[in-house]
Design a protein around this motif. Structure first.
Motif, PDB file in Angstrom:
ATOM      1  N   VAL A   8      39.522  17.636  11.624  1.00 11.83           N
ATOM      2  CA  VAL A   8      38.659  18.968  12.074  1.00 11.83           C
ATOM      3  C   VAL A   8      37.616  19.397  10.963  1.00 11.83           C
ATOM      4  N   SER A   9      36.440  19.241  11.289  1.00  7.53           N
ATOM      5  CA  SER A   9      35.283  19.399  10.257  1.00  7.53           C
ATOM      6  C   SER A   9      34.373  20.655  10.744  1.00  7.53           C
ATOM      7  N   THR A  10      33.734  21.123  10.028  1.00  3.31           N
ATOM      8  CA  THR A  10      32.361  21.916  10.370  1.00  3.31           C
ATOM      9  C   THR A  10      31.103  21.157  10.277  1.00  3.31           C
ATOM     10  N   ARG A  11      31.050  20.133   9.624  1.00  4.06           N
ATOM     11  CA  ARG A  11      29.877  19.132   9.665  1.00  4.06           C
ATOM     12  C   ARG A  11      30.304  17.844  10.588  1.00  4.06           C
ATOM     13  N   VAL A  79      39.730  25.744   8.317  1.00  2.00           N
ATOM     14  CA  VAL A  79      38.240  25.498   8.712  1.00  2.00           C
ATOM     15  C   VAL A  79      37.912  26.568   9.532  1.00  2.00           C
ATOM     16  N   LEU A  80      36.986  27.543   8.793  1.00  2.00           N
ATOM     17  CA  LEU A  80      36.630  28.635   9.485  1.00  2.00           C
ATOM     18  C   LEU A  80      35.429  28.644  10.488  1.00  2.00           C
ATOM     19  N   THR A  81      34.777  27.465  10.585  1.00  2.00           N
ATOM     20  CA  THR A  81      33.948  27.064  11.483  1.00  2.00           C
ATOM     21  C   THR A  81      34.089  25.607  12.247  1.00  2.00           C
ATOM     22  N   PRO A  82      35.274  25.672  12.814  1.00  2.00           N
ATOM     23  CA  PRO A  82      35.642  24.102  13.276  1.00  2.00           C
ATOM     24  C   PRO A  82      34.480  23.724  14.477  1.00  2.00           C
TER      25      PRO A  82
END
Length: 251
Positions: A8-11, A79-82
């Protein structure tokens, strides 16, 4: 049964990250990457040369767009912005070495694209084991300098989009600067829980839309104290507002 891993990632992860990772692992054999990562429908088959044959050892699917509510519980807060999910599947016929390779790739993707790696079989986080702290509390009392930062923005930038930029920038460069509690008055009634900033964004919008101007306050984690965002009084018929520039001040 296959072994599943989730990144799971932001980018958004790209195909080249997979190819570059495997290119550095050639001491374990020759690898081939078939397919590519593509938002919503990507698929990669990683193959390894074995005894003159090209054998699939694991696959990657995605990346898929996700929301915070789609994130597995152990990842909440890591992950604060998944925004993206990559699924890695390792067939049962693959060796333990190939499973370790898939896990190492998952860790690399998580590191490179601001994310985390989750193992559903273990119901645990592979990486990071814990969120690294950027600040360590001193063991003895000491005097410190306080740095005040102020940004003056056009009044047209008062919407919650600016709040999101602020949160994402703080999350990337100085985690402890992120708002923890917030409100229009004390004691602050708003609190960020499980990395969910939706309430902060909503209250920002409310303060920005106030017909007389308003101010939103927030507290942070050490070594940061907190800050505020103030919105100019938009009324042109008030004597004090004549010829006054309308702005947003974030500090």
């Amino acid at each position: 049964m296959s072994y599943e891993l989730r990144v799971v990632s932001t980018r958004e992860p790209g195909t080249s990250a997979v190819s570059d990772f495997l290119a550095g692992r050639r001491s374990g054999g020759e690898f081939r990457v078939d397919g590519r990562l593509q938002a919503g429908s990507g698929n990669i088959v990683v193959r390894k040369e074995k005894r003159g044959d090209s054998v699939p050892i694991f696959t990657l699917d995605g990346p898929f767009r996700i929301e915070t509510e789609d994130v597995d519980d152990p990842l909440v807060g890591l992950v604060l912005t998944p925004q993206w999910l990559i699924e890695i599947n390792v067939p049962s016929a693959s060796s333990q070495a190939e499973l370790r390779l898939a896990r190492s790739l998952g860790v690399q993707l998580a590191k490179s694209f601001q994310g985390a790696l989750y193992d559903p079989q273990e119901d645990g986080v592979v990486w990071p084991k814990r969120r690294p702290k950027l600040y360590k509390t001193p063991q003895v009392a000491e005097s410190i300098d306080v740095v005040n930062l102020r940004w003056y923005l056009p009044y047209s930038k008062r919407g919650s989009r600016t709040a999101r930029v602020f949160v994402e920038t703080a999350r990337k460069y100085f985690y402890e600067c992120l708002p923890r509690r917030y409100g229009l008055f004390e004691p602050f009634q708003g609190k960020v829980e499980d990395g969910d900033f939706s309430g902060f964004y909503s209250l920002w919008e409310e303060a920005a839309a106030a017909p007389y101007g308003d101010m939103l306050h927030f507290k942070c984690s050490a070594p940061c104290y907190g800050g505020s965002v103030s919105f100019s009084d938009p009324r042109d018929d008030m004597p004090r507002n004549v010829d006054a520039a309308k702005m947003v001040k974030l500090q």
